[in-house]
Design a protein around this motif. Structure first.
Motif, mmCIF file in Angstrom:
data_model
loop_
_atom_site.group_PDB
_atom_site.id
_atom_site.type_symbol
_atom_site.label_atom_id
_atom_site.label_comp_id
_atom_site.label_asym_id
_atom_site.label_seq_id
_atom_site.Cartn_x
_atom_site.Cartn_y
_atom_site.Cartn_z
ATOM 1 N N SER A 11 0.819 -1.211 0.000
ATOM 2 C CA SER A 11 0.000 0.000 0.000
ATOM 3 C C SER A 11 0.847 1.254 0.000
ATOM 4 C CB SER A 11 -0.914 -0.008 1.232
ATOM 5 O OG SER A 11 -0.143 -0.189 2.407
ATOM 6 N N LYS A 12 2.147 1.129 0.305
ATOM 7 C CA LYS A 12 3.044 2.290 0.250
ATOM 8 C C LYS A 12 3.091 2.878 -1.148
ATOM 9 C CE LYS A 12 7.080 2.039 2.183
ATOM 10 N NZ LYS A 12 7.063 3.039 3.262
ATOM 11 N N PHE A 13 2.802 2.075 -2.136
ATOM 12 C CA PHE A 13 2.977 2.502 -3.526
ATOM 13 C C PHE A 13 1.657 2.899 -4.186
ATOM 14 C CE2 PHE A 13 6.180 -1.136 -3.102
ATOM 15 C CZ PHE A 13 7.065 -0.332 -2.411
ATOM 16 N N ARG A 14 0.582 2.886 -3.418
ATOM 17 C CA ARG A 14 -0.714 3.263 -3.979
ATOM 18 C C ARG A 14 -1.014 4.723 -3.649
ATOM 19 N NH1 ARG A 14 -2.122 -2.046 -1.991
ATOM 20 N NH2 ARG A 14 -2.394 -3.471 -3.744
ATOM 21 N N ILE A 15 -1.496 5.435 -4.625
ATOM 22 C CA ILE A 15 -1.885 6.827 -4.387
ATOM 23 C C ILE A 15 -3.097 6.828 -3.458
ATOM 24 C CG2 ILE A 15 -2.654 8.969 -5.452
ATOM 25 C CD1 ILE A 15 -1.308 8.036 -8.025
ATOM 26 N N SER A 75 4.582 6.368 -0.178
ATOM 27 C CA SER A 75 4.261 6.935 1.133
ATOM 28 C C SER A 75 5.364 6.511 2.093
ATOM 29 C CB SER A 75 2.904 6.421 1.625
ATOM 30 O OG SER A 75 1.855 6.879 0.805
ATOM 31 N N LEU A 76 6.205 7.445 2.495
ATOM 32 C CA LEU A 76 7.356 7.120 3.330
ATOM 33 C C LEU A 76 6.969 7.113 4.807
ATOM 34 C CD1 LEU A 76 9.893 9.409 1.457
ATOM 35 C CD2 LEU A 76 9.802 6.906 1.360
ATOM 36 N N GLY A 92 10.564 -0.488 -5.369
ATOM 37 C CA GLY A 92 9.314 -1.233 -5.342
ATOM 38 C C GLY A 92 8.213 -0.505 -6.082
ATOM 39 N N ALA A 93 8.148 0.802 -5.899
ATOM 40 C CA ALA A 93 7.137 1.584 -6.605
ATOM 41 C C ALA A 93 7.388 1.602 -8.108
ATOM 42 C CB ALA A 93 7.113 3.012 -6.054
ATOM 43 N N ASP A 323 -5.698 1.928 0.414
ATOM 44 C CA ASP A 323 -6.197 0.883 -0.475
ATOM 45 C C ASP A 323 -7.657 0.661 -0.122
ATOM 46 O OD1 ASP A 323 -6.835 -1.332 -1.931
ATOM 47 O OD2 ASP A 323 -5.035 -2.454 -1.434
ATOM 48 N N ASP A 324 -8.568 1.068 -1.000
ATOM 49 C CA ASP A 324 -9.981 0.957 -0.664
ATOM 50 C C ASP A 324 -10.573 -0.389 -1.038
ATOM 51 O OD1 ASP A 324 -9.847 1.287 -3.351
ATOM 52 O OD2 ASP A 324 -11.078 3.096 -3.454
ATOM 53 N N THR A 325 -9.771 -1.313 -1.562
ATOM 54 C CA THR A 325 -10.288 -2.647 -1.871
ATOM 55 C C THR A 325 -10.165 -3.573 -0.676
ATOM 56 O OG1 THR A 325 -8.147 -3.343 -2.763
ATOM 57 C CG2 THR A 325 -9.745 -2.411 -4.308
#
Length: 878
Positions: A11-15, A75-76, A92-93, A323-325
């Motif tokens: 989830s760090k890589f999701r806007i 997201s750091l 990773g992103a 992450d809304d899923t």
């Protein structure tokens, strides 16, 4: 080579999902996007709660809607505070972009553990990959950079921004001004800065917020009063508008530094409005950096965590939806800090138990370790560190692993075998064999006392490798005997197979070398997971070229290709195989590939050693003796404390081989004090053969045939019991040359015949490093006495001759010059002080193409500015 997924999706890589009450800022967005066109960096810097993340999310949405653009988000958090972790998150992103990597990204990441010149050079591979899709504009969003304070991490990030290709634009959100070259970029018009003055809400934005929150629209006067009290602070505005109390008791803020006090004031009100069960849920889950149903259920004990997270999201608490899923949420930093303080006040000491529950539920050890440490559950933390150590060390995580180990209390840590094993692995990764040996010995002895047999043999294999590297050969024999008696499974036995082969090299025992390599190839096939780190040591060139080793080394090369851990070894294996068994063109291409890797990854000791070694031999074959000697001399600088003297002498033998090929008796004599002195008890026996060989060669070059024959016959006798690495030489050739000079042609033919038959059988080219004129004359003189088939001799002659007649590369530029012809043209104009526009006009190129060339130049030269690049050009041309 395309990038592979370095880490599981995160989830760090999701806007983050835009909040429903997020106020559109069209004018601010438009102005920022317009200014960003010519900028390296867009910095959004303001205290907590001013909407930095919201603005970045809105910018990301606008950029993602632009054709030809890709947006990457990170997201750091506090776990990213270090070079390897910061760039692991970044890599990773970037995995979603399918970048054209020339070197596997995990190999590049392994070099990014500090801000050394080697790490900054390796960063060029990332920069090349980012610029490898010129049709795409990449926006890299780094949110919450204030969590990263490590100087080395920020220096590497600074280098990335300074050398970024035109295709890349960075957007950073931070509470504080990061330690980057902001002044330089500001002066050059390459920095866009948004501060709290830009982010403050005005009256129109405040009205829009009221509308989005479904509040009755207050009067302009009342709303302006709220804005005055909050200084346009977005978080404070949210709190005040949502407060149920009157505003008589509201504190007037004199400056943004008082924002935390206001936040705590209202956060207490927000928390008090929640039902008691929800209060407990948010307080307990505040120990989590991210709120997922699984982790929240583990921490709070509630089976309805998914429904509770949905409820919290609907209540519009200070949460970001990552992450809304799933869903995955994260508390705003200020709110999380407040909740943790409340948790400790209401239930002192409970946080440790909650961290322990979170750690037990974490599937990934690297996320569990900080929880175990926060819970002061040292045994569990150490177990998690063992689980992740190999993977972490493989991507350059030595410093991070050591940092976690240091958080274990020394009095608790010292007696534990696992801690000693991990410290040994860290020392091994830094090539400090003395420290590694001591730690592996401690861990082995402790595992043995505890009857942990599997771990005992893991430590024993590494201990044996240290003994061998340090010349403690009797101890190696004891280690190998212990492993033989144990009848180990394949994944454990591979380490001892590698040790057997290296022990054979050390002792000059060819049969032992073949036994070890054969068993290693068989066991790696049975247990592919054992590839790393056991094949790493196979790439120094000590094995390739020896009789019978070629098919085994090719099997190990294929094993490297079969998985992700060993790719860095393949160029070195390819280059050695090509030199001793291939054509000039194949060997030269393999060397260029290896040199390219070495140029980008100078911090990899194994890769650099092999590259420098091979480069020196190729130069010697081209008659460039001085250049060859200068290159091989660099190897000694790679050998830090912990290397044995035997290894240093091995590479002095390479220098001697170059002088021998050049028939330079005077230069060879200068090396004799190092090479001919008696071997110490801890040095490899193979050095005895090498010492006799170089003394015999020197005597032969001086014309002292009697002394030469004495020394060379001794060298041949020693070599008969084993082998010298091919790059050190073959005593049979020098003895044949000596016997020929003495007129004993039958004995000379016998010595040469053995070499020729072996070379024909092995398809080998060890004769390349013998004096070419002496070889040609002697071969012609002895040809009628040789028993090697004429056809085999002719084929071997043709292969050797191809190295002499092969045309030199068409490009007259030194192989050490990394620039292309066009890049040199651009650099020449840049060094004259011309701007990108003037360079574009002079070379009839587009401005974008010139920017691309300039970025490439900075990357390849490992410099951070045009001034440094110009200085390089002037030094080169001067």
């Amino acid at each position: 080579m395309r990038s592979r997924t370095l880490f599981p999706p995160s989830s760090k890589f999701r806007i983050p999902r835009p909040r429903r009450e997020a106020v559109p800022r069209p004018h601010l967005l438009a102005r920022t996007l317009e200014l960003a066109i010519d900028a390296r960096l867009v910095l959004v810097q303001a205290p907590a709660g001013f909407g930095k993340t919201t603005l970045l999310v809105q910018l990301a949405a606008a950029l993602a809607a632009t054709p030809g653009s890709e947006v990457v988000w990170v997201s750091l958090d506090a776990e990213d505070n270090g070079p390897s972790r910061l760039f692991a998150a970044l890599f990773g992103a970037l995995g979603a972009l399918d970048l054209p990597w020339t070197v596997p990204p995990d190999t590049v990441l392994a070099q990014l553990h500090d801000a050394s010149p080697a790490a900054r050079t390796a960063l060029g591979l990332l920069i090349d990959a980012l610029g490898g899709r010129p049709e795409v504009r990449i926006a890299l969003m780094l949110d919450d950079l204030h969590h990263v304070t490590d100087p080395a991490a920020l220096q590497l990030l600074d280098t990335l921004i300074a050398r970024a290709p035109p295709e890349l634009r960075l957007f950073i959100g931070s509470r504080v001004a990061p330690s980057l070259s902001l002044a330089r970029w500001r002066a050059g018009g390459e920095l866009v800065e948004l501060s709290l003055e830009d982010l403050r809400f005005d009256l129109d934005a405040a009205h829009e917020l009221c509308r989005l929150r479904g509040l009755r629209t207050p009067s302009d006067e009342a709303l302006q009063g709220v804005l005055t009290r909050t200084h346009g602070w977005v978080a404070g505005l949210h709190l005040m508008l949502g407060s149920t109390r009157g505003d008589a008791s509201l504190p007037m803020l004199a400056e943004p530094a008082a924002h935390r006090h206001l936040f705590d004031y209202f956060a207490q009100e927000v928390l008090a409005e929640l039902p008691a069960p929800l209060q407990q849920f948010v307080l307990h889950s505040s120990v989590l950096p991210e709120l997922s149903p699984v982790l929240c259920e583990a921490v709070t004990g509630r089976g309805d965590a998914l429904a509770v997270l949905d409820t919290l999201s609907d209540r519009q608490l200070f949460l970001s939806v990552l992450d809304d899923t799933v869903p995955v949420l994260r508390f705003h930093d200020l709110f999380r800090d407040f909740l943790r303080g409340q948790l400790e006040r209401r239930e002192p000491g409970l946080a440790a138990e909650l961290h322990a529950r979170a750690a037990a539920a974490e599937a990934r050890p690297e996320r569990a370790v900080p929880h175990w440490l926060a819970a002061e559950r040292w045994p569990e933390a150490l177990v998690a560190l063992r689980r992740m150590a190999d993977g972490l060390l493989a991507v350059g995580g030595t410093l991070r692993l050591e940092h976690w180990l240091e958080q274990l209390p020394p009095a608790w840590r010292e007696p534990h075998a696992d801690a000693a094993l991990l410290r040994g692995l860290c020392a091994w990764s830094r090539w400090n064999w003395v420290e590694a040996r001591n730690e592996f010995q401690r861990s082995h002895d402790a595992f043995a006392r505890q009857d942990q047999q599997r771990d005992r043999y893991v430590a024993l294999g590494m201990l044996g490798a240290c003994h061998n590297a340090l010349g403690e050969l009797e101890l190696v024999s004891q280690v190998l005997a212990t492993a033989t008696d144990a009848r180990l499974p394949a994944e454990l036995q591979v380490a001892f197979d590698s040790l057997t082969a290296w022990h054979g090299v050390a002792r000059g025992d060819g049969a032992m070398v073949l036994t070890g390599l054969t068993a290693m190839a068989d066991n790696v096939a049975r247990a592919p997971v054992a590839r790393y780190p056991n094949i790493v040591d196979m790439s120094y060139g000590h094995f390739i070229g020896l009789p019978g080793t070629r098919p085994l080394m090719e099997r190990l090369r294929r094993a490297c290709l079969s998985g992700g851990s060993g790719e860095v070894q393949v160029p070195a294996l390819d280059a050695w195989l090509a030199l001793w068994h291939g054509s000039p063109e194949t060997a030269r291409n393999a060397l260029q590939t290896l040199l390219q890797w070495q140029r980008h990854l100078p911090g990899d000791v194994m890769l650099s050693t092999s590259a420098l070694h091979l480069h020196s031999l190729h130069l010697a074959l081209q008659g460039q003796t001085n250049e060859a000697l200068a290159i091989i001399g660099q190897v000694h600088g790679l050998m830090a404390t912990g290397y044995s003297q035997g290894w240093r002498r091995t590479y002095i033998h390479v220098q001697a081989r170059i002088h021998w090929r050049d028939e330079d008796a005077e230069s060879l004599a200068m090396l004799l004090p190092d090479l001919a002195r008696p071997r110490s008890a801890r040095e490899w026996p193979v050095l005895d053969t090498g010492a006799a060989l170089v003394q015999g060669q020197h005597a032969l070059l001086r014309g002292d045939l009697a002394l030469a024959r004495q020394q060379l016959e001794r060298a041949v006798a020693l070599q008969g019991a084993g082998w010298l690495p091919v790059f050190m030489g073959d005593a049979r050739f020098a003895l044949a040359a000596c016997l020929t000079a003495q007129g004993d042609l039958d004995a000379a033919a016998k010595a040469l015949d053995d070499m020729l038959c072996e070379a024909a059988r092995e398809h080998g080219l060890g004769l390349l490093l013998e004096p070419p004129g002496r070889l040609r004359t002697m071969w012609q003189r002895l040809e009628s006495r040789l028993s090697c088939p004429a056809g085999a001799q002719a084929a071997l002659r043709d292969r050797l001759a191809s190295w002499q007649t092969e045309a030199a590369p068409a490009d007259p530029v030194s192989p050490d010059d990394p620039l292309s012809t066009r890049e040199r043209e651009v650099l020449a104009l840049l060094a004259e002080g011309r701007s990108n526009k003037l360079i574009a006009r002079a070379l009839d190129l587009s401005l974008h193409t010139v920017k691309r060339h300039v970025a490439n130049i900075l990357t390849k030269l490992s410099v951070d500015s045009r001034t440094q690049a110009a200085a390089y050009w002037h030094r080169r041309e001067g």
